[in-house]
Write a protein that holds these residues in place. Structure first.
Motif, PDB file in Angstrom:
ATOM      1  N   LYS A 168      -8.692  -2.988   3.577  1.00  0.00           N
ATOM      2  CA  LYS A 168      -7.278  -3.282   3.665  1.00  0.00           C
ATOM      3  C   LYS A 168      -6.753  -3.366   1.959  1.00  0.00           C
ATOM      4  O   LYS A 168      -5.790  -2.933   1.623  1.00  0.00           O
ATOM      5  N   ARG A 169      -7.940  -3.542   1.271  1.00  0.00           N
ATOM      6  CA  ARG A 169      -7.514  -3.297  -0.315  1.00  0.00           C
ATOM      7  C   ARG A 169      -8.012  -2.280  -0.884  1.00  0.00           C
ATOM      8  O   ARG A 169      -8.192  -2.431  -2.253  1.00  0.00           O
ATOM      9  N   LEU A 218      -4.288   1.783  -0.347  1.00  0.00           N
ATOM     10  CA  LEU A 218      -3.163   1.087  -0.866  1.00  0.00           C
ATOM     11  C   LEU A 218      -2.012   2.252  -1.307  1.00  0.00           C
ATOM     12  O   LEU A 218      -1.025   2.289  -1.102  1.00  0.00           O
ATOM     13  N   LYS A 268      -0.815   3.606   1.808  1.00  0.00           N
ATOM     14  CA  LYS A 268       0.480   2.867   2.171  1.00  0.00           C
ATOM     15  C   LYS A 268       1.512   2.953   1.593  1.00  0.00           C
ATOM     16  O   LYS A 268       2.828   2.857   2.135  1.00  0.00           O
ATOM     17  N   ALA A 269       1.488   3.078   0.227  1.00  0.00           N
ATOM     18  CA  ALA A 269       2.662   2.932  -0.619  1.00  0.00           C
ATOM     19  C   ALA A 269       3.500   4.230  -0.661  1.00  0.00           C
ATOM     20  O   ALA A 269       4.758   4.360  -0.679  1.00  0.00           O
TER      21      ALA A 269
END
Lengths: 138, 159
Positions: free
Chosen positions: B59-60, B65, B68-69
């Motif tokens: 998730k990190r 990321l 996701k962004a």
């Protein structure tokens, strides 16, 4: 090494990986009927009804979740069929006993607990229903 | 295990695996072209990102990321969210393969370990990205059964 040879080797590697993927995809989820007299006798698996769909899962198995849903629906809509999902993450003993190397692995048991079919990988709903029909008809 | 409030878009790890796969091809290409130092640097970067994914969790993960962004807002919502545990496990497998290759390749005489480890990691990343192949499904129980994983949790055989 000259650039043409480098590109040829890289292309070969990609083709090899693609062939592996297609081979895996064609084999995964296939129902294999078993003729052995092996049966499942575990306190974790109550044998209720005419057939049991015994699913083996682990915590690191993404397709185990949709498999749980598919098999759960089949059990719900088929009279006398139950679904049991067993997490083998901390049970190497059960994995060894039933020779489970990949998850999900599904065993279709008859009313006596005898293993009638085995499915390695995510099963397809229609295939499981067809296998169940044969087992329930016998 | 699966919690829809904690789940991830399954396309995220597959997107990350695609980037990793391309970078691994770059490593092999550089190495075969004789640019072994450049290959080593890119390979060390890939190893570092695997370590990040394995220890900080998927998730990190930096590619996750980014997905996701930037990517996810442009796609339709996922049909289903997935547990982050399986892809995090896969990151750990990637880390072990690349770290072994990286360390071995520093020993004179076994430099070939680098392209071999890169090729193995590429096959895994490719299968994951293109075929949604789940590494944990195929090797977790294998590792448990040969005694490399999970022994401390082992329960005595059932009656």
């Amino acid at each position: 090494m000259n650039p043409v040879a480098v590109v040829a080797i890289l292309s070969g590697l990609v083709a090899f990986a693609a062939a592996l993927g297609l081979l895996w995809k064609s084999r995964t989820g296939r129902v294999r009927t078993t003729n052995s007299a092996n049966s499942v006798d575990l306190p974790e698996v109550p044998l209720a009804g005419r057939a049991t769909l015994l699913q083996f899962s682990t915590e690191v198995c993404a397709p185990c979740v949709p498999t749980r849903r598919v098999l759960g629906q089949i059990a719900e809509s088929t009279d006398g069929v139950t679904h049991v999902d067993l997490d083998l993450t901390h049970r190497p003993d059960i994995a060894a006993r039933f020779n489970v190397l990949q998850t999900p692995t599904t065993l279709i048991l008859d009313r006596a607990g005898v293993i009638r079919a085995r499915i390695g990988g995510a099963p397809r709903q229609a295939d499981v229903r067809a296998a169940l029909e044969t087992i329930l008809a016998a | 295990m699966t919690d829809s409030t904690k789940g991830i878009d399954p396309r995220g790890p597959r997107f990350g695996a695609a980037i990793t796969g391309v970078l691994l091809l770059v490593v092999i290409g550089l190495w075969l072209s004789g640019l072994t130092v450049a290959a080593l640097i890119v390979f060390a970067y890939i190893t570092l990102v695997f370590a990040w994914g394995a220890f900080a969790g998927v998730k990190r993960h930096p590619y996750g990321l980014f997905f996701k962004a930037v990517i996810r807002p442009r796609l339709s919502p996922p049909t289903e969210l997935e547990d982050p545990t399986p892809p995090t496990f896969a990151q750990g497998v990637g880390l072990v393969i690349t770290l072994i290759g990286l360390l071995l390749s520093l020993i004179p005489g076994v430099e070939l370990a680098l392209p071999i480890a890169a090729a193995l990691a590429f096959i895994a990343a490719f299968l994951n990205s293109v075929f949604a192949y789940c590494l944990g499904c195929q090797i977790y129980l294998l590792l448990v059964r040969i005694g490399l994983l999970g022994r401390k949790h082992g329960t005595p055989a059932a009656a």
